[in-house]
Design a protein around this motif. Structure first.
Motif, PDB file in Angstrom:
ATOM      1  N   LEU A   1       0.858  -1.188   0.000  1.00  0.00           N
ATOM      2  CA  LEU A   1       0.000   0.000   0.000  1.00  0.00           C
ATOM      3  C   LEU A   1       0.888   1.230   0.000  1.00  0.00           C
ATOM      4  CD1 LEU A   1      -2.646   1.613   0.267  1.00  0.00           C
ATOM      5  CD2 LEU A   1      -2.509   1.251   2.755  1.00  0.00           C
ATOM      6  N   TYR A   2       0.784   2.029  -1.064  1.00  0.00           N
ATOM      7  CA  TYR A   2       1.549   3.267  -1.182  1.00  0.00           C
ATOM      8  C   TYR A   2       0.634   4.464  -0.948  1.00  0.00           C
ATOM      9  CZ  TYR A   2       5.231   0.517  -3.457  1.00  0.00           C
ATOM     10  OH  TYR A   2       6.215  -0.402  -3.738  1.00  0.00           O
ATOM     11  N   GLY A   3       1.126   5.411  -0.167  1.00  0.00           N
ATOM     12  CA  GLY A   3       0.472   6.702  -0.069  1.00  0.00           C
ATOM     13  C   GLY A   3       1.294   7.697  -0.867  1.00  0.00           C
TER      14      GLY A   3
ATOM     15  N   VAL B   1      -2.415   0.454  -4.494  1.00  0.00           N
ATOM     16  CA  VAL B   1      -1.966  -0.897  -4.170  1.00  0.00           C
ATOM     17  C   VAL B   1      -1.196  -1.402  -5.381  1.00  0.00           C
ATOM     18  CG1 VAL B   1      -2.678  -3.269  -3.714  1.00  0.00           C
ATOM     19  CG2 VAL B   1      -3.860  -1.382  -2.580  1.00  0.00           C
ATOM     20  N   ASN B   2       0.073  -1.756  -5.169  1.00  0.00           N
ATOM     21  CA  ASN B   2       0.902  -2.125  -6.307  1.00  0.00           C
ATOM     22  C   ASN B   2       2.027  -3.039  -5.855  1.00  0.00           C
ATOM     23  OD1 ASN B   2       1.956  -2.170  -8.917  1.00  0.00           O
ATOM     24  ND2 ASN B   2       1.707   0.042  -9.198  1.00  0.00           N
ATOM     25  N   LEU B   3       2.731  -3.601  -6.836  1.00  0.00           N
ATOM     26  CA  LEU B   3       3.907  -4.402  -6.553  1.00  0.00           C
ATOM     27  C   LEU B   3       5.032  -3.489  -6.075  1.00  0.00           C
ATOM     28  CD1 LEU B   3       3.803  -6.692  -9.720  1.00  0.00           C
ATOM     29  CD2 LEU B   3       3.226  -7.361  -7.381  1.00  0.00           C
ATOM     30  N   PRO B   4       5.992  -4.025  -5.323  1.00  0.00           N
ATOM     31  CA  PRO B   4       7.092  -3.181  -4.855  1.00  0.00           C
ATOM     32  C   PRO B   4       7.977  -2.733  -6.011  1.00  0.00           C
ATOM     33  CG  PRO B   4       7.505  -5.493  -4.366  1.00  0.00           C
ATOM     34  CD  PRO B   4       6.092  -5.415  -4.855  1.00  0.00           C
ATOM     35  N   ALA B   5       8.760  -1.702  -5.753  1.00  0.00           N
ATOM     36  CA  ALA B   5       9.671  -1.188  -6.775  1.00  0.00           C
ATOM     37  C   ALA B   5      10.670  -2.268  -7.176  1.00  0.00           C
ATOM     38  CB  ALA B   5      10.403   0.037  -6.238  1.00  0.00           C
ATOM     39  N   GLU B   6      11.013  -2.295  -8.460  1.00  0.00           N
ATOM     40  CA  GLU B   6      11.921  -3.315  -8.959  1.00  0.00           C
ATOM     41  C   GLU B   6      13.388  -2.964  -8.728  1.00  0.00           C
ATOM     42  OE1 GLU B   6      11.042  -4.127 -13.018  1.00  0.00           O
ATOM     43  OE2 GLU B   6       9.022  -4.914 -12.605  1.00  0.00           O
TER      44      GLU B   6
ATOM     45  N   LEU C   1       5.543  -5.427   2.703  1.00  0.00           N
ATOM     46  CA  LEU C   1       5.380  -6.264   1.510  1.00  0.00           C
ATOM     47  C   LEU C   1       4.394  -7.399   1.786  1.00  0.00           C
ATOM     48  CD1 LEU C   1       6.502  -6.943  -1.384  1.00  0.00           C
ATOM     49  CD2 LEU C   1       8.187  -8.373  -0.210  1.00  0.00           C
ATOM     50  N   GLY C   2       3.535  -7.693   0.805  1.00  0.00           N
ATOM     51  CA  GLY C   2       2.637  -8.842   0.909  1.00  0.00           C
ATOM     52  C   GLY C   2       1.449  -8.637   1.813  1.00  0.00           C
TER      53      GLY C   2
ATOM     54  N   ALA D   1      -2.356  -0.448   9.152  1.00  0.00           N
ATOM     55  CA  ALA D   1      -2.227   0.920   9.662  1.00  0.00           C
ATOM     56  C   ALA D   1      -0.919   1.095  10.422  1.00  0.00           C
ATOM     57  CB  ALA D   1      -3.417   1.263  10.553  1.00  0.00           C
ATOM     58  N   MET D   2      -0.564   0.132  11.259  1.00  0.00           N
ATOM     59  CA  MET D   2       0.677   0.230  12.030  1.00  0.00           C
ATOM     60  C   MET D   2       1.895   0.191  11.118  1.00  0.00           C
ATOM     61  SD  MET D   2      -0.052  -1.897  15.554  1.00  0.00           S
ATOM     62  CE  MET D   2      -0.778  -3.356  14.796  1.00  0.00           C
ATOM     63  N   HIS D   3       1.881  -0.720  10.141  1.00  0.00           N
ATOM     64  CA  HIS D   3       2.990  -0.775   9.181  1.00  0.00           C
ATOM     65  C   HIS D   3       3.074   0.521   8.384  1.00  0.00           C
ATOM     66  CE1 HIS D   3       4.736  -4.749   9.572  1.00  0.00           C
ATOM     67  NE2 HIS D   3       3.535  -5.292   9.628  1.00  0.00           N
ATOM     68  N   SER D   4       1.925   1.088   8.052  1.00  0.00           N
ATOM     69  CA  SER D   4       1.911   2.330   7.276  1.00  0.00           C
ATOM     70  C   SER D   4       2.495   3.491   8.073  1.00  0.00           C
ATOM     71  CB  SER D   4       0.476   2.658   6.834  1.00  0.00           C
ATOM     72  OG  SER D   4      -0.023   1.662   5.952  1.00  0.00           O
TER      73      SER D   4
END
Length: 243
Positions: free
Chosen positions: A51-53, A61-66, A77-78, A96-99
């Motif tokens: 989850l990217y803000g 919501v996307n895959l992580p940077a390559e 991640l995941g 929320a905590m991870h964010s």
């Protein structure tokens, strides 16, 4: 995804705080106003999702940077893998905590060149805002309170129709609330010990502060509660005594 280049990255305290605020607003939106859409996008059958803000108040919501190492710190991640193995409430709280952790890491990554006083000022500005976790939790408690308000209304109604009614467990005697209501009240905490609501225990509500308490924590039994027309918890009683 919108990451921006390092050369154009925010550099002053104000710029970094603006970037933080925008990213935070996007994540809060994903976990509250847009929560159904966010939930649907986190398909456990897809690859590792994050989850990217973004600084423009949007979320993604996307895959992580390559690229390795990434241009900015990466969020958890995941997040999609645990969606169907945890309760929705706990899953959102965990994200929320991870964010919150990710937002701070991005802010202080961008502020790596700030001096001590500037870092202190940046953290002070950030700390004035509630965390994402606090926002999500407050949203849960507001739903909870609506259920408790109904319980209080029923309790008041009982007192008007018959003196000395027992102020029992914090949930209305309405079959229609079902499991969802039980889930909400599972987050109700005792005002004395902080313990969670349990339907097998006697609870009593303070008519002043409207908090709920284990009967055993405030030394009130069901029999004793029958003779109480207006209950005041120890804290509210002591406040009145000091006035």
């Amino acid at each position: 995804m919108e990451l921006g280049s390092i050369s154009s990255a925010p550099r002053t305290v104000e710029e970094i705080f603006k970037d933080y605020s925008g990213r935070r607003a996007g994540i809060v939106r994903a976990l509250t106003h847009d929560v159904d859409e966010f939930y649907a996008q986190c398909d456990p059958d897809k690859e590792n999702l994050c989850l990217y803000g973004h600084s423009n108040d949007m979320w993604e919501v996307n895959l992580p940077a390559e690229e390795v190492p990434p241009e900015l710190p990466e969020p958890a991640l995941g997040i999609n893998f645990a969606r169907d193995v945890m309760s929705r409430r706990d899953w959102l709280s965990l994200i929320a905590m991870h964010s919150d952790s990710w937002l701070l890491s991005v802010a202080f990554y961008l502020g790596a060149r700030l001096n001590r006083n500037e870092r202190k000022r940046l953290f002070s500005m950030i700390n004035e805002l509630p965390t994402v976790f606090e926002v999500v939790s407050d949203r849960r408690r507001s739903k909870e309170k609506s259920g408790l308000d109904i319980a209080n209304k029923l309790k008041v109604s009982n007192k008007r129709t018959g003196d000395g009614q027992i102020k029992s467990n914090p949930k209305p005697a309405d079959e229609g609330y079902g499991e969802d209501d039980d889930d909400e009240h599972s987050e109700t905490l005792c005002g004395t010990c902080g313990g969670s609501y349990n339907a097998d225990e006697f609870w009593i509500a303070c008519d002043v502060c409207e908090r709920w308490f284990h009967g055993k924590c405030v030394k009130i039994t069901p029999a004793k509660a029958e003779g109480i027309k207006q209950y005041k918890c120890p804290s509210c009683s002591s406040k009145k005594g000091r006035q």
